[in-house]
Design an enzyme around this catalytic site. Structure first.
Site, PDB file in Angstrom:
ATOM      1  N   ASP A 194       0.760  -1.292  -0.154  1.00  0.00           N
ATOM      2  CA  ASP A 194      -0.163   0.109   0.213  1.00  0.00           C
ATOM      3  C   ASP A 194       0.813   1.091   0.084  1.00  0.00           C
ATOM      4  O   ASP A 194       0.548   2.321   0.757  1.00  0.00           O
ATOM      5  CB  ASP A 194      -1.033   0.156   1.271  1.00  0.00           C
ATOM      6  CG  ASP A 194      -2.102  -1.028   0.926  1.00  0.00           C
ATOM      7  OD1 ASP A 194      -2.060  -2.048   0.147  1.00  0.00           O
ATOM      8  OD2 ASP A 194      -2.763  -1.139   2.179  1.00  0.00           O
ATOM      9  N   ASP A 213      -4.882  -0.593  -1.980  1.00  0.00           N
ATOM     10  CA  ASP A 213      -6.165  -0.673  -1.558  1.00  0.00           C
ATOM     11  C   ASP A 213      -6.960  -0.109  -2.807  1.00  0.00           C
ATOM     12  O   ASP A 213      -6.487   0.871  -3.730  1.00  0.00           O
ATOM     13  CB  ASP A 213      -6.493   0.449  -0.454  1.00  0.00           C
ATOM     14  CG  ASP A 213      -6.391  -0.439   0.826  1.00  0.00           C
ATOM     15  OD1 ASP A 213      -6.397  -1.626   0.892  1.00  0.00           O
ATOM     16  OD2 ASP A 213      -6.987   0.584   1.552  1.00  0.00           O
ATOM     17  N   HIS A 252     -10.515   0.575  -3.700  1.00  0.00           N
ATOM     18  CA  HIS A 252     -12.189   0.432  -3.150  1.00  0.00           C
ATOM     19  C   HIS A 252     -12.991   1.127  -4.341  1.00  0.00           C
ATOM     20  O   HIS A 252     -12.821   2.402  -4.810  1.00  0.00           O
ATOM     21  CB  HIS A 252     -12.230   1.258  -1.579  1.00  0.00           C
ATOM     22  CG  HIS A 252     -11.194   0.837  -0.759  1.00  0.00           C
ATOM     23  ND1 HIS A 252     -11.498  -0.501  -0.361  1.00  0.00           N
ATOM     24  CD2 HIS A 252     -10.510   1.412   0.204  1.00  0.00           C
ATOM     25  CE1 HIS A 252     -10.442  -0.755   0.592  1.00  0.00           C
ATOM     26  NE2 HIS A 252      -9.893   0.304   0.952  1.00  0.00           N
ATOM     27  N   SER A 304     -16.478   0.988   4.749  1.00  0.00           N
ATOM     28  CA  SER A 304     -15.614   1.613   5.885  1.00  0.00           C
ATOM     29  C   SER A 304     -15.626   3.195   5.689  1.00  0.00           C
ATOM     30  O   SER A 304     -15.231   3.915   6.633  1.00  0.00           O
ATOM     31  CB  SER A 304     -14.331   1.095   5.624  1.00  0.00           C
ATOM     32  OG  SER A 304     -13.693   1.565   4.633  1.00  0.00           O
ATOM     33  N   HIS A 344     -10.792   7.196   0.870  1.00  0.00           N
ATOM     34  CA  HIS A 344      -9.322   6.941   0.294  1.00  0.00           C
ATOM     35  C   HIS A 344      -9.153   5.819  -0.648  1.00  0.00           C
ATOM     36  O   HIS A 344     -10.066   4.952  -0.638  1.00  0.00           O
ATOM     37  CB  HIS A 344      -8.489   6.543   1.463  1.00  0.00           C
ATOM     38  CG  HIS A 344      -8.584   5.294   2.140  1.00  0.00           C
ATOM     39  ND1 HIS A 344      -9.702   5.180   2.942  1.00  0.00           N
ATOM     40  CD2 HIS A 344      -8.165   3.954   2.088  1.00  0.00           C
ATOM     41  CE1 HIS A 344      -9.790   3.809   3.529  1.00  0.00           C
ATOM     42  NE2 HIS A 344      -8.873   3.272   2.924  1.00  0.00           N
ATOM     43  N   LYS A 385      -6.881  -4.803  -3.793  1.00  0.00           N
ATOM     44  CA  LYS A 385      -7.492  -5.532  -2.546  1.00  0.00           C
ATOM     45  C   LYS A 385      -8.512  -4.675  -2.131  1.00  0.00           C
ATOM     46  O   LYS A 385      -8.450  -3.220  -2.523  1.00  0.00           O
ATOM     47  CB  LYS A 385      -6.840  -5.897  -1.525  1.00  0.00           C
ATOM     48  CG  LYS A 385      -5.820  -4.836  -0.900  1.00  0.00           C
ATOM     49  CD  LYS A 385      -4.983  -5.320   0.162  1.00  0.00           C
ATOM     50  CE  LYS A 385      -4.037  -4.309   0.630  1.00  0.00           C
ATOM     51  NZ  LYS A 385      -4.800  -3.376   1.716  1.00  0.00           N
ATOM     52  N   GLU A 387     -14.132  -5.736   4.301  1.00  0.00           N
ATOM     53  CA  GLU A 387     -12.938  -4.921   4.796  1.00  0.00           C
ATOM     54  C   GLU A 387     -11.628  -5.808   4.467  1.00  0.00           C
ATOM     55  O   GLU A 387     -11.658  -7.020   4.691  1.00  0.00           O
ATOM     56  CB  GLU A 387     -12.747  -4.482   6.143  1.00  0.00           C
ATOM     57  CG  GLU A 387     -11.547  -3.648   6.546  1.00  0.00           C
ATOM     58  CD  GLU A 387     -11.306  -2.513   5.963  1.00  0.00           C
ATOM     59  OE1 GLU A 387     -10.957  -2.718   4.950  1.00  0.00           O
ATOM     60  OE2 GLU A 387     -11.694  -1.293   6.519  1.00  0.00           O
ATOM     61  N   ALA A 410       0.385   0.508   6.486  1.00  0.00           N
ATOM     62  CA  ALA A 410       0.755   1.082   7.792  1.00  0.00           C
ATOM     63  C   ALA A 410       1.142  -0.179   8.670  1.00  0.00           C
ATOM     64  O   ALA A 410       0.376  -1.118   8.694  1.00  0.00           O
ATOM     65  CB  ALA A 410      -0.224   2.004   8.677  1.00  0.00           C
ATOM     66  N   CYS A 462      -2.238  -2.765   7.622  1.00  0.00           N
ATOM     67  CA  CYS A 462      -2.250  -3.618   6.400  1.00  0.00           C
ATOM     68  C   CYS A 462      -0.944  -4.648   6.516  1.00  0.00           C
ATOM     69  O   CYS A 462      -0.825  -5.486   5.997  1.00  0.00           O
ATOM     70  CB  CYS A 462      -2.356  -3.036   5.262  1.00  0.00           C
ATOM     71  SG  CYS A 462      -3.838  -2.213   4.997  1.00  0.00           S
TER      72      CYS A 462
END
Length: 223
Positions: free
Chosen positions: A10, A50, A52, A58, A95, A120, A127, A165, A169
């Protein structure tokens, strides 16, 4: 011969200063050690993103006030494979929305040295901190391909993990890699965290030790 893979977790614009929606302090600073690792002769290198949908469960905009404050509130989700199973997940600012600049890997990371990118968190109702599985441990098309299968098909037995982080993740990626049967190392110079305290990175370090995941240095013999 033992074959190793590097997983870069990420390293996206939304997780890095100065404009990231969920920027981790110093996030861009680890691009240099990660680039150094990418230049090493790993058998495989994989970057995660990520990725999304705009209506991800979330996101603060997808939850009702007053219980939709990012970083303060949580929301309940159900296991899509077991309706009786549920959990609370944190609420985040919007995000890493698919196709937006914030979802792109930062230019300081030389993407040409990455063999494959796995997206992902593509399912709005799940999540997914780890590219291996969702928070319930399910594999699904919420990830763009089966990472464990890809590593196994290429004869990988050891996995080195870096990115953002550390207590979210990176932690989940390392733990899931261990569950999949890989020998797992986390390279500390290549990790940035939101919380370095007892409930953040320190708790993660203890979890790694319990799971048999080794924290190593880029200067160490393991690397």
């Amino acid at each position: 011969m033992t074959k190793s893979a590097l997983l870069v977790v990420d390293m996206q614009e939304d997780f890095c200063p100065p404009h990231g929606a969920l920027a981790v302090a110093g996030g861009r600073d680890i691009a240099s050690p990660i680039s150094r690792l990418l230049a090493m002769p790993f058998a495989l290198t994989v970057a995660t993103r990520d990725w999304h949908p705009i209506d991800h469960v979330s996101f603060d905009i997808c939850n009702q006030p007053p219980n939709n404050k990012a970083f303060e509130c949580s929301t309940m989700i159900s296991n899509p494979q077991n309706a009786a199973d549920s959990m609370a997940i944190p609420i985040w600012p919007v995000h890493c929305v698919q196709g937006t600049p914030g979802a792109e890997i930062i230019p300081e990371i030389n993407i040409s040295e990455v063999n494959r990118v796995i997206d992902k968190g593509q399912d709005k109702g799940r999540e997914m901190f780890s590219p291996f599985a969702d928070t319930f441990g399910n594999k699904s098309n919420a990830a763009s391909f089966d990472l464990a299968a890809y590593l196994n098909e290429n004869g990988i037995s050891r996995v080195f993990v870096v990115g953002i982080a550390g207590e979210h993740c990176v932690r989940c990626t390392a733990i899931d890699a261990k569950k999949e049967g890989f020998e797992v190392y986390v390279v500390e110079e290549g990790v940035k965290c939101i919380d370095y305290g007892e409930d953040g990175w320190e708790a993660t370090r203890r979890q790694f030790e319990k799971a048999g995941i080794r924290l190593v240095s880029i200067e160490g013999l393991e690397v």
